[in-house]
Motif scaffolding. Structure first.
Motif, PDB file in Angstrom:
ATOM      1  N   ALA A   1     -20.940   4.520   5.079  1.00 35.82           N
ATOM      2  CA  ALA A   1     -20.032   5.520   5.658  1.00 35.82           C
ATOM      3  C   ALA A   1     -19.461   5.050   6.987  1.00 35.82           C
ATOM      4  CB  ALA A   1     -20.774   6.842   5.848  1.00 35.82           C
ATOM      5  N   ALA A   2     -20.253   4.280   7.734  1.00 35.53           N
ATOM      6  CA  ALA A   2     -19.811   3.840   9.060  1.00 35.53           C
ATOM      7  C   ALA A   2     -18.555   2.979   8.983  1.00 35.53           C
ATOM      8  CB  ALA A   2     -20.931   3.057   9.750  1.00 35.53           C
ATOM      9  N   GLY A   3     -18.468   2.192   7.927  1.00 33.14           N
ATOM     10  CA  GLY A   3     -17.301   1.323   7.806  1.00 33.14           C
ATOM     11  C   GLY A   3     -16.008   2.060   7.580  1.00 33.14           C
ATOM     12  N   GLY A   4     -16.092   3.308   7.137  1.00 32.13           N
ATOM     13  CA  GLY A   4     -14.869   4.045   6.856  1.00 32.13           C
ATOM     14  C   GLY A   4     -14.627   5.214   7.773  1.00 32.13           C
ATOM     15  N   SER A   5     -15.379   5.281   8.880  1.00 29.89           N
ATOM     16  CA  SER A   5     -15.225   6.436   9.768  1.00 29.89           C
ATOM     17  C   SER A   5     -14.992   5.995  11.203  1.00 29.89           C
ATOM     18  CB  SER A   5     -16.489   7.308   9.709  1.00 29.89           C
ATOM     19  OG  SER A   5     -17.623   6.571  10.098  1.00 29.89           O
TER      20      SER A   5
ATOM     21  N   LYS B   1      -8.878 -18.819  17.023  1.00 29.21           N
ATOM     22  CA  LYS B   1      -7.818 -18.770  16.016  1.00 29.21           C
ATOM     23  C   LYS B   1      -7.666 -17.378  15.412  1.00 29.21           C
ATOM     24  CE  LYS B   1      -8.568 -23.605  14.681  1.00 29.21           C
ATOM     25  NZ  LYS B   1      -9.007 -24.512  13.598  1.00 29.21           N
ATOM     26  N   GLY B   2      -8.642 -16.506  15.646  1.00 29.20           N
ATOM     27  CA  GLY B   2      -8.566 -15.157  15.087  1.00 29.20           C
ATOM     28  C   GLY B   2      -9.868 -14.749  14.436  1.00 29.20           C
ATOM     29  N   LEU B   3     -10.068 -13.449  14.343  1.00 27.44           N
ATOM     30  CA  LEU B   3     -11.307 -12.902  13.801  1.00 27.44           C
ATOM     31  C   LEU B   3     -11.227 -12.687  12.302  1.00 27.44           C
ATOM     32  CD1 LEU B   3     -12.248 -10.142  16.390  1.00 27.44           C
ATOM     33  CD2 LEU B   3     -13.686 -12.077  15.762  1.00 27.44           C
ATOM     34  N   ARG B   4     -12.379 -12.891  11.636  1.00 29.79           N
ATOM     35  CA  ARG B   4     -12.528 -12.449  10.259  1.00 29.79           C
ATOM     36  C   ARG B   4     -13.195 -11.083  10.276  1.00 29.79           C
ATOM     37  NH1 ARG B   4     -12.586 -16.914   6.600  1.00 29.79           N
ATOM     38  NH2 ARG B   4     -13.230 -15.421   4.981  1.00 29.79           N
ATOM     39  N   SER B   5     -13.230 -10.412   9.158  1.00 28.91           N
ATOM     40  CA  SER B   5     -13.762  -9.044   9.125  1.00 28.91           C
ATOM     41  C   SER B   5     -15.265  -8.977   8.855  1.00 28.91           C
ATOM     42  CB  SER B   5     -13.027  -8.235   8.056  1.00 28.91           C
ATOM     43  OG  SER B   5     -13.142  -8.870   6.790  1.00 28.91           O
ATOM     44  N   LEU B   6     -15.888 -10.111   8.478  1.00 33.19           N
ATOM     45  CA  LEU B   6     -17.318 -10.103   8.169  1.00 33.19           C
ATOM     46  C   LEU B   6     -17.961 -11.396   8.646  1.00 33.19           C
ATOM     47  CD1 LEU B   6     -19.855  -8.970   6.721  1.00 33.19           C
ATOM     48  CD2 LEU B   6     -18.992 -10.003   4.594  1.00 33.19           C
ATOM     49  N   TYR B   7     -19.021 -11.258   9.463  1.00 35.72           N
ATOM     50  CA  TYR B   7     -19.795 -12.415   9.944  1.00 35.72           C
ATOM     51  C   TYR B   7     -21.263 -12.192   9.611  1.00 35.72           C
ATOM     52  CZ  TYR B   7     -15.702 -13.966  12.549  1.00 35.72           C
ATOM     53  OH  TYR B   7     -14.450 -14.408  12.884  1.00 35.72           O
TER      54      TYR B   7
ATOM     55  N   ASP C   1      -9.393   2.668  17.621  1.00 33.80           N
ATOM     56  CA  ASP C   1      -8.555   2.137  16.552  1.00 33.80           C
ATOM     57  C   ASP C   1      -9.333   1.153  15.681  1.00 33.80           C
ATOM     58  OD1 ASP C   1      -6.323   3.539  17.411  1.00 33.80           O
ATOM     59  OD2 ASP C   1      -5.845   1.992  18.888  1.00 33.80           O
ATOM     60  N   LYS C   2     -10.285   0.455  16.326  1.00 31.94           N
ATOM     61  CA  LYS C   2     -11.069  -0.551  15.609  1.00 31.94           C
ATOM     62  C   LYS C   2     -12.535  -0.435  16.019  1.00 31.94           C
ATOM     63  CE  LYS C   2      -7.288  -3.950  15.425  1.00 31.94           C
ATOM     64  NZ  LYS C   2      -6.894  -5.343  15.776  1.00 31.94           N
TER      65      LYS C   2
ATOM     66  N   ALA D   1     -15.353  -5.142   3.073  1.00 35.74           N
ATOM     67  CA  ALA D   1     -14.977  -5.824   4.319  1.00 35.74           C
ATOM     68  C   ALA D   1     -13.792  -6.761   4.133  1.00 35.74           C
ATOM     69  CB  ALA D   1     -16.173  -6.610   4.866  1.00 35.74           C
ATOM     70  N   GLN D   2     -13.520  -7.116   2.892  1.00 34.83           N
ATOM     71  CA  GLN D   2     -12.424  -8.048   2.613  1.00 34.83           C
ATOM     72  C   GLN D   2     -11.095  -7.503   3.147  1.00 34.83           C
ATOM     73  OE1 GLN D   2     -13.111 -10.922   1.089  1.00 34.83           O
ATOM     74  NE2 GLN D   2     -11.052 -11.736   1.009  1.00 34.83           N
ATOM     75  N   ASP D   3     -10.468  -8.250   4.034  1.00 34.66           N
ATOM     76  CA  ASP D   3      -9.157  -7.902   4.608  1.00 34.66           C
ATOM     77  C   ASP D   3      -9.151  -6.545   5.314  1.00 34.66           C
ATOM     78  OD1 ASP D   3      -8.031 -10.271   3.558  1.00 34.66           O
ATOM     79  OD2 ASP D   3      -7.753  -9.301   1.611  1.00 34.66           O
ATOM     80  N   ASN D   4     -10.311  -6.117   5.811  1.00 36.13           N
ATOM     81  CA  ASN D   4     -10.401  -4.867   6.558  1.00 36.13           C
ATOM     82  C   ASN D   4     -10.126  -5.168   8.028  1.00 36.13           C
ATOM     83  OD1 ASN D   4     -11.132  -2.503   7.884  1.00 36.13           O
ATOM     84  ND2 ASN D   4     -12.875  -2.088   6.544  1.00 36.13           N
ATOM     85  N   ASP D   5      -8.937  -4.813   8.507  1.00 36.44           N
ATOM     86  CA  ASP D   5      -8.561  -5.168   9.878  1.00 36.44           C
ATOM     87  C   ASP D   5      -8.905  -4.086  10.894  1.00 36.44           C
ATOM     88  OD1 ASP D   5      -6.726  -3.310   9.112  1.00 36.44           O
ATOM     89  OD2 ASP D   5      -4.959  -4.588   9.400  1.00 36.44           O
ATOM     90  N   SER D   6      -9.617  -3.023  10.453  1.00 38.78           N
ATOM     91  CA  SER D   6     -10.023  -1.984  11.401  1.00 38.78           C
ATOM     92  C   SER D   6     -11.526  -1.981  11.669  1.00 38.78           C
ATOM     93  CB  SER D   6      -9.615  -0.599  10.881  1.00 38.78           C
ATOM     94  OG  SER D   6     -10.282  -0.309   9.671  1.00 38.78           O
ATOM     95  N   THR D   7     -12.294  -2.678  10.825  1.00 38.85           N
ATOM     96  CA  THR D   7     -13.756  -2.735  10.991  1.00 38.85           C
ATOM     97  C   THR D   7     -14.229  -4.172  10.899  1.00 38.85           C
ATOM     98  OG1 THR D   7     -14.079  -0.528  10.047  1.00 38.85           O
ATOM     99  CG2 THR D   7     -15.986  -1.997  10.082  1.00 38.85           C
ATOM    100  N   LEU D   8     -14.960  -4.598  11.920  1.00 37.59           N
ATOM    101  CA  LEU D   8     -15.603  -5.907  11.899  1.00 37.59           C
ATOM    102  C   LEU D   8     -17.086  -5.679  11.611  1.00 37.59           C
ATOM    103  CD1 LEU D   8     -15.142  -8.885  14.302  1.00 37.59           C
ATOM    104  CD2 LEU D   8     -17.433  -8.123  13.718  1.00 37.59           C
TER     105      LEU D   8
END
Length: 350
Positions: free
Chosen positions: A66-70, A14-20, A76-77, A104-111
C-alpha cells in the motif's frame, strides 16, 4: 541489473532508477550506499520516506504494497524502504516482493530501496530475488578483503586531506592500520575520522597513526583458514589471539583447521591414485578462494607432512576436549597455535 559498488556514484549522476537492492554483510558499505541513494533521491524531489522492517512471520506485507501507491498531500515523490534482516521473507513475503518489484517498473513517483544481508546461493535462486534482480539495480555490499584494506584506508584518508609517507614507510603504516581494524570496517571508518580530528590535513607519520589507532580488529574463524593456507604465519597467530579474546570456541577453530588438513589429505590421495588435481578438488567440494589456495600448496606438500599434520590434528582434538597428550601443551589455545603455525609454515611455499 547488477552494479558494482564503486560505480554507484557515477550511476546516480546519470539518473535514478525506481528500485535498488542492497545485499551483503558489511554494515558500513550498505549504510553509505543507502545514504548516497537517499541523498540523490532527495535532490530530485523525493521528499517523503517510509521504512518497513520485516520482523517475524506475522509481518503485514499489505502495508508495504500500500505504501508504494499512497502519497501524502504534501509530497510528489517518496522513498519506500524495505529491510529484511533475516534475508527470509517467507511464502507470503515472496509473493509480495514479486508484486512490489513488478510495480516498481517505470514508477517515477516512488523509489523502492530493499536492504538485505548476505544471501546464500539457494536463496538467490528464489523467485522473489530473481524478480528484484530483473526489475531493479542489484548492489553487493561485501566486506573489504584484507589484501585491499591498506588501499581502502589510504583512499579514505585522502578524502579528508590526509596521507601517509611515500614508499615503504607509508606501506608499513597502512599495514599497521589494517592489522588494527581488520574485520571491523565501521570501526576502521571511525578511526580514520578520528585521525582527521586529531591532526591537520597533510602527511601523517607512523608514530601519529600508532598512537591514535586502537585495536578494534574482529576475526572470522573461516578467514583463519585462508590465512593458514596462504602461509601468513604472523597473521595466523594474531587471528588466533583475537579469536580467543573474542570468546570463540576452541573446538570450532580446531574443526576448521582439521577439516582443511583432512580435505588436503583426501585430495592428495586422489592425485596419487592418478586423478587430475581439478577433478580431485571438485570431488572433495573444494572451490572458490580455498580451491586456488589448495592448487598452490598441494603440488609441493609431501605425503609425510600431510600425515604428520593429520596426526597432530588428531592429538589437538583430544586437547580441546580436555585430554592430556604427551609433548603437547595442555592449554587448548596453545595447542591450536602450534598446530596452526606448523600447518601455515608448510603452506608457505614460494
Amino acid at each position: 541489473m547488477q552494479l558494482a559498488l564503486p560505480q554507484l556514484g557515477a550511476h546516480l549522476q546519470k539518473g535514478l532508477r525506481s528500485l535498488y537492492i542492497l545485499h551483503g554483510d558489511e554494515p558500513l558499505m550498505q549504510q553509505e550506499a543507502a545514504d548516497a541513494i537517499r541523498a540523490s533521491a532527495r535532490a530530485q524531489g523525493y521528499t517523503e520516506r517510509s521504512v518497513h522492517t520485516v520482523s517475524g512471520a506475522h509481518f503485514d506485507w499489505s502495508e508495504v504494497l500500500a505504501a508504494g501507491g499512497s502519497l501524502s498531500l504534501f509530497a510528489d515523490k517518496q522513498i519506500v524502504e524495505l529491510r529484511i534482516p533475516s534475508g527470509k521473507p517467507g511464502k507470503e513475503g515472496s509473493a509480495a516482493i514479486q508484486q512490489l518489484a513488478a510495480s516498481a517498473q517505470d514508477n517515477d513517483s516512488t523509489l523502492t530501496l530493499v536492504m538485505l544481508p548476505k544471501l546464500d546461493a539457494a536463496t538467490r535462486k528464489g523467485a522473489w530475488f530473481a524478480a528484484l534482480e530483473n526489475h531493479g539495480v542489484l548492489i553487493a555490499t561485501d566486506p573489504v578483503d584484507r589484501n585491499a584494506l591498506p588501499t581502502w584506508i589510504a583512499q579514505r584518508l585522502q578524502m579528508q586531506g590526509q596521507s601517509v609517507a611515500a614508499g615503504e614507510e607509508g606501506q608499513r603504516t597502512l599495514q599497521f592500520f589494517a592489522d588494527r581494524v581488520e574485520g571491523n570496517l565501521l570501526a576502521a571508518h571511525q578511526e580514520i575520522q578520528k585521525l582527521g580530528l586529531l591532526y591537520p590535513a597533510g602527511e601523517l607519520s607512523q608514530a601519529q597513526v600508532e598512537s591514535a589507532v586502537v585495536n578494534v580488529a574482529r576475526y572470522d574463524v573461516f578467514k583463519l583458514s585462508e590465512s593458514v593456507l596462504s602461509g601468513q604465519v604472523a597473521r595466523v597467530q594474531r587471528m588466533l589471539d583475537g579469536l580467543q579474546a573474542e570468546g570463540e570456541a576452541a573446538v570450532l577453530v580446531h574443526y576448521t583447521l582439521a577439516e582443511d588438513i583432512r580435505a588436503m589429505k583426501r585430495v592428495k590421495d586422489a592425485m596419487t591414485a592418478g586423478k587430475p588435481l581439478p577433478m580431485a578438488l571438485r570431488e572433495q567440494r573444494v572451490w572458490g578462494p580455498r580451491e586456488r589456495l589448495f592448487e598452490r600448496v598441494l603440488p609441493r606438500m609431501s605425503e609425510a607432512r600431510l600425515n604428520g599434520l593429520l596426526q597432530a590434528a588428531h592429538q589437538v582434538d583430544g586437547i580441546v576436549k580436555g585430554l592430556k597428550v604427551p609433548d603437547w601443551p595442555t592449554d587448548p589455545w596453545q595447542a591450536l597455535h602450534r598446530l596452526a603455525v606448523r600447518f601455515s609454515r608448510f603452506c608457505n611455499v614460494r
